[in-house]
Design an enzyme around this catalytic site. Structure first.
Site, mmCIF file in Angstrom:
data_model
loop_
_atom_site.group_PDB
_atom_site.id
_atom_site.type_symbol
_atom_site.label_atom_id
_atom_site.label_comp_id
_atom_site.label_asym_id
_atom_site.label_seq_id
_atom_site.Cartn_x
_atom_site.Cartn_y
_atom_site.Cartn_z
ATOM 1 N N TYR A 55 0.827 -1.199 0.000
ATOM 2 C CA TYR A 55 0.000 0.000 0.000
ATOM 3 C C TYR A 55 0.869 1.260 0.000
ATOM 4 C CZ TYR A 55 -3.516 -3.394 1.599
ATOM 5 O OH TYR A 55 -4.334 -4.493 1.730
ATOM 6 N N HIS A 140 0.111 -12.232 1.574
ATOM 7 C CA HIS A 140 -0.662 -11.301 0.771
ATOM 8 C C HIS A 140 -0.786 -11.778 -0.677
ATOM 9 C CE1 HIS A 140 -1.419 -6.703 -0.033
ATOM 10 N NE2 HIS A 140 -2.506 -7.446 -0.169
#
Length: 331
Positions: A55, A140
């Site tokens: 992110y 992830h």
């Protein structure tokens, strides 16, 4: 109130803050606005915060760490992720919007689910967060990696060892692929699955295999993407609202509008019903919503705190073919 994650010692608040937006997801967010968003989440009772190196090429972790520095470390739970190592790229030019983030492209992501990559990623995250421990570490998007098997073969055993050593509190995996989630739930001893957009008021494919396995094995679920990228985040969804980070197909939009019509009939807003439904499955420990502005998390917290929608709403949705009859609904 907090809910435990599996058999771990980690507990999360029923509503969590997803910190992708303060990593400049799609648009730049000023530092003070990012800090105010974290503070607003705290004031609204949020005690679970989720981030990732992906992110904003580390910006989300940096900002979240600074925002949480004002609060007692034992008073909240934090998750970050492994699988993408950030590597300095001094020759990088332009921005990272091709990957969704309005940040300078001075770093690049390298897929790495190796044991060494896991330990390096955690160390880098701790430095960016300014913390001495991470409560929950999630693998992830292993399904997007060039070597998806490496997450099972190397990353999970490394995380399991760190969990047994007490370095991290809980281990999990996050994905939008139900097949991948079901495999980790079956083949490993993860504490938590982060289900992204696959158990929402609009769509419930996780009911087929993933959620029943979680209930059977005592695995907790963190439910994210519950607004389907924004389609369910307004009272009346139209063609301008995103779905899966793109344009909603006509049949999907019609389904969302049918659900919104039923909500109106029962005096409930669509986002209120979406949040209530997302939290109702017995395996769900937390519903995580993204926010890049204080008002956004305050609004979500207000929706989340509303009384459960009437039973007649769910019955109507089932009768109209807009909700699976086997989906648990709020009491």
């Amino acid at each position: 109130m907090t809910n435990p994650l599996g058999s771990s010692t980690v507990a999360v608040s029923p509503l969590g803050l997803g910190a992708a937006s303060i990593g400049n997801l799609y648009r730049a967010v000023p530092d003070d606005q990012a800090a105010a968003t974290v503070a607003a989440a705290w004031d609204a009772g949020v005690r679970y915060f989720d981030t990732a190196p992906h992110y904003g090429l580390g910006l989300s972790e940096q900002r979240l760490g600074r925002g949480l520095a004002a609060y007692p470390r034992d008073a909240y739970a934090l998750s970050t992720k492994v699988g993408r190592i950030l590597v300095d790229d001094p020759d990088g030019t332009g921005d990272d919007l091709a990957n969704g983030f309005a940040v300078p492209a001075t770093r690049r992501r390298v897929w790495d689910f190796s044991a060494g990559g896991v330990r390096r990623s955690i160390g880098d995250s701790l430095a960016r967060l300014g913390l001495d421990r991470i409560d929950i570490v999630l693998m992830h998007d292993p399904d997007e990696s060039p070597d998806a098997e490496q997450a099972l073969r190397e990353a999970y055993p490394a995380l399991d060892a760190l969990r047994r050593e007490g370095v991290i509190g809980a281990v999990g995996v996050g994905s939008k692929d139900p097949g991948v989630l079901a495999r980790f739930a079956t083949e490993t001893d993860v504490d938590v699955l982060m289900i992204a957009g696959r158990y929402t008021l609009l769509e419930q494919p996780a009911l087929d295999d993933v959620l029943p396995t979680c209930v059977k094995r005592g695995i907790s679920v963190v439910n994210v993407g519950v607004f389907n990228s924004g389609l369910l985040a307004v009272e009346w969804p139209d063609e301008t609202r995103p779905y899966e980070y793109g344009t909603a197909p006509a049949e999907v939009l019609a389904r969302a509008q049918g659900i919104a019509t039923a909500c109106r009939r029962h005096g409930v807003t669509l986002p209120q019903a979406a949040l209530a439904f997302a939290a109702a499955h017995p395996a769900v420990a937390s519903v995580v919503v993204g926010a890049g502005k204080p008002g956004h998390i305050e609004r979500s917290a207000d929706w989340f705190a509303q009384p459960a929608p009437p039973a007649a709403l769910w019955a109507d949705l089932v009768a109209e073919g807009l909700l699976r009859p086997d989906a648990p609904v709020p009491a």
